[in-house]
Design a protein around this motif. Structure first.
Motif, PDB file in Angstrom:
ATOM      1  N   ARG A 163     -27.584 -18.177  -6.572  1.00 20.01           N
ATOM      2  CA  ARG A 163     -27.282 -18.303  -5.801  1.00 20.01           C
ATOM      3  C   ARG A 163     -26.661 -16.879  -4.767  1.00 20.01           C
ATOM      4  N   ARG A 164     -27.310 -16.510  -3.805  1.00 20.56           N
ATOM      5  CA  ARG A 164     -26.875 -15.454  -2.554  1.00 20.56           C
ATOM      6  C   ARG A 164     -26.030 -15.551  -1.846  1.00 20.56           C
ATOM      7  N   PHE A 165     -24.919 -14.508  -2.391  1.00 19.88           N
ATOM      8  CA  PHE A 165     -24.053 -14.592  -0.784  1.00 19.88           C
ATOM      9  C   PHE A 165     -24.074 -13.128  -0.429  1.00 19.88           C
ATOM     10  N   THR A 166     -23.473 -12.829   0.623  1.00 20.51           N
ATOM     11  CA  THR A 166     -23.424 -11.120   1.063  1.00 20.51           C
ATOM     12  C   THR A 166     -22.151 -10.937   0.964  1.00 20.51           C
ATOM     13  N   THR A 167     -22.162  -9.623   1.166  1.00 22.90           N
ATOM     14  CA  THR A 167     -21.382  -8.879   0.446  1.00 22.90           C
ATOM     15  C   THR A 167     -21.186  -7.327   1.852  1.00 22.90           C
ATOM     16  N   TYR A 168     -20.112  -7.152   2.215  1.00 18.34           N
ATOM     17  CA  TYR A 168     -19.557  -5.822   3.132  1.00 18.34           C
ATOM     18  C   TYR A 168     -19.012  -4.592   2.332  1.00 18.34           C
ATOM     19  N   GLU A 169     -19.412  -3.722   3.066  1.00 25.62           N
ATOM     20  CA  GLU A 169     -18.836  -2.908   1.968  1.00 25.62           C
ATOM     21  C   GLU A 169     -18.368  -1.630   3.510  1.00 25.62           C
ATOM     22  N   ARG A 170     -17.293  -1.098   2.837  1.00 28.23           N
ATOM     23  CA  ARG A 170     -17.006   0.273   3.936  1.00 28.23           C
ATOM     24  C   ARG A 170     -15.928   1.343   3.153  1.00 28.23           C
ATOM     25  N   ALA A 171     -15.821   2.512   3.771  1.00 25.64           N
ATOM     26  CA  ALA A 171     -15.550   3.312   3.112  1.00 25.64           C
ATOM     27  C   ALA A 171     -13.519   2.786   3.493  1.00 25.64           C
ATOM     28  N   GLN A 172     -12.528   3.352   2.297  1.00 23.31           N
ATOM     29  CA  GLN A 172     -11.486   3.024   2.691  1.00 23.31           C
ATOM     30  C   GLN A 172     -10.962   4.035   2.258  1.00 23.31           C
ATOM     31  N   LEU A 173     -10.291   4.888   3.451  1.00 21.70           N
ATOM     32  CA  LEU A 173      -9.680   6.433   3.653  1.00 21.70           C
ATOM     33  C   LEU A 173      -8.369   5.548   3.143  1.00 21.70           C
ATOM     34  N   GLU A 174      -7.467   6.966   2.452  1.00 22.82           N
ATOM     35  CA  GLU A 174      -6.284   6.613   2.667  1.00 22.82           C
ATOM     36  C   GLU A 174      -5.348   7.132   4.096  1.00 22.82           C
ATOM     37  N   PRO A 175      -4.467   6.557   4.439  1.00 20.66           N
ATOM     38  CA  PRO A 175      -3.915   6.368   5.396  1.00 20.66           C
ATOM     39  C   PRO A 175      -3.108   7.559   5.663  1.00 20.66           C
ATOM     40  N   LEU A 176      -2.987   7.812   6.933  1.00 18.75           N
ATOM     41  CA  LEU A 176      -2.096   9.496   7.438  1.00 18.75           C
ATOM     42  C   LEU A 176      -0.707   8.943   7.572  1.00 18.75           C
ATOM     43  N   MET A 177      -0.108   9.550   6.681  1.00 20.61           N
ATOM     44  CA  MET A 177       1.326   9.112   6.778  1.00 20.61           C
ATOM     45  C   MET A 177       2.600   9.997   7.654  1.00 20.61           C
ATOM     46  N   VAL A 178       3.809   9.047   7.870  1.00 23.00           N
ATOM     47  CA  VAL A 178       4.067   9.828   9.239  1.00 23.00           C
ATOM     48  C   VAL A 178       5.904  10.165   8.334  1.00 23.00           C
ATOM     49  N   VAL A 179       6.334  11.338   7.962  1.00 21.43           N
ATOM     50  CA  VAL A 179       7.586  11.614   7.575  1.00 21.43           C
ATOM     51  C   VAL A 179       8.404  11.509   8.461  1.00 21.43           C
ATOM     52  N   LYS A 180       9.049  11.130   8.130  1.00 26.13           N
ATOM     53  CA  LYS A 180      10.573  10.724   9.989  1.00 26.13           C
ATOM     54  C   LYS A 180      11.020  11.462   9.386  1.00 26.13           C
ATOM     55  N   ARG A 181      12.059  11.632  11.140  1.00 25.12           N
ATOM     56  CA  ARG A 181      13.179  12.475  10.790  1.00 25.12           C
ATOM     57  C   ARG A 181      14.329  12.105   9.732  1.00 25.12           C
ATOM     58  N   GLY A 182      14.418  11.167   9.215  1.00 24.21           N
ATOM     59  CA  GLY A 182      15.174  10.805   7.974  1.00 24.21           C
ATOM     60  C   GLY A 182      14.629  11.056   6.635  1.00 24.21           C
ATOM     61  N   GLY A 183      13.071  11.508   6.179  1.00 20.66           N
ATOM     62  CA  GLY A 183      12.984  11.778   5.634  1.00 20.66           C
ATOM     63  C   GLY A 183      11.899  10.367   4.966  1.00 20.66           C
ATOM     64  N   GLN A 184      12.353   9.183   5.757  1.00 19.50           N
ATOM     65  CA  GLN A 184      11.229   8.403   4.773  1.00 19.50           C
ATOM     66  C   GLN A 184       9.834   8.496   5.601  1.00 19.50           C
ATOM     67  N   ARG A 185       9.280   7.298   4.200  1.00 19.61           N
ATOM     68  CA  ARG A 185       6.934   7.354   5.397  1.00 19.61           C
ATOM     69  C   ARG A 185       7.283   6.448   5.577  1.00 19.61           C
ATOM     70  N   GLU A 186       6.309   6.038   6.627  1.00 15.14           N
ATOM     71  CA  GLU A 186       5.569   5.515   6.946  1.00 15.14           C
ATOM     72  C   GLU A 186       4.063   5.233   6.897  1.00 15.14           C
ATOM     73  N   ALA A 187       3.007   4.689   6.937  1.00  8.84           N
ATOM     74  CA  ALA A 187       1.374   4.795   7.353  1.00  8.84           C
ATOM     75  C   ALA A 187       1.437   4.748   9.095  1.00  8.84           C
ATOM     76  N   PHE A 188       1.206   5.896   9.444  1.00 11.22           N
ATOM     77  CA  PHE A 188       0.702   5.761  11.186  1.00 11.22           C
ATOM     78  C   PHE A 188       0.097   4.571  11.619  1.00 11.22           C
ATOM     79  N   ASN A 189       0.849   4.423  12.643  1.00 12.24           N
ATOM     80  CA  ASN A 189       0.115   2.788  13.886  1.00 12.24           C
ATOM     81  C   ASN A 189      -0.452   3.553  15.205  1.00 12.24           C
ATOM     82  N   PRO A 190      -1.493   3.310  14.978  1.00 13.93           N
ATOM     83  CA  PRO A 190      -1.868   3.841  16.751  1.00 13.93           C
ATOM     84  C   PRO A 190      -1.513   3.016  17.178  1.00 13.93           C
ATOM     85  N   ASP A 191      -0.871   2.097  17.254  1.00 14.27           N
ATOM     86  CA  ASP A 191      -0.450   0.875  18.706  1.00 14.27           C
ATOM     87  C   ASP A 191       0.335   1.619  19.083  1.00 14.27           C
TER      88      ASP A 191
END
Length: 150
Positions: A36-64
């Motif tokens: 049987r045939r099926f379709t797949t999609y391949e995308r580059a998965q980049l490491e997210p930009l991490m934001v270092v907050k003033r308190g030292g915690q890290r979170e992924a950058f959110n453009p929104d």
């Protein structure tokens, strides 16, 4: 690639072509067990930009989140919302690093807003720099006036 029909572990690629203006690759595959045939999609998965907050915690950058701050600063001002969107969603590509401090994001946003609109700049700066008095507003406005006179 595992077959979605029979779960066989092997398949062969029958056809490949770019998709989404080159952002991904569409592949037609055929299962080697059930054919049987099926379709797949391949995308580059980049490491997210991490934001270092003033308190030292890290979170992924959110453009929104950046866009929300810029939008609040420019509310009822003659600033094209598409410029804000382009800045916020292009920010990660411009950084060129895997990590950035939240203070640096604020500095870059202020540098972006400064030539666009003085009022939006002051609004953003008042939150970013945590103005706690009328004197801080006046000081910042005097700095803007001095730049404009120079």
């Amino acid at each position: 690639m595992k077959c979605p029909y029979c779960s066989a572990p092997d398949s062969k690629v029958v056809n490949s072509r770019p998709s989404d203006d080159g952002a991904s690759i569409r592949r037609r595959r055929e299962c080697l067990r059930c054919a049987r045939r099926f379709t797949t999609y391949e995308r580059a998965q980049l490491e997210p930009l991490m934001v270092v907050k003033r308190g030292g915690q890290r979170e992924a950058f959110n453009p929104d989140k950046l866009l929300r701050g810029l939008t609040l600063a420019t509310e009822k001002r003659p600033v094209d919302p598409e410029l804000l969107r382009a800045f916020a969603y292009g920010f990660e590509d411009e950084v060129g690093a895997s990590e950035i401090g939240s203070e640096e994001i604020g500095r870059r946003a202020m540098t972006f807003l400064r030539p666009l609109d003085d009022v939006a700049y002051i609004r953003f700066a008042s939150v970013y720099r945590d103005f706690d008095s009328l004197e801080r507003f006046i000081e910042e406005i005097r700095g803007l006036k001095a730049e404009g006179d120079g």
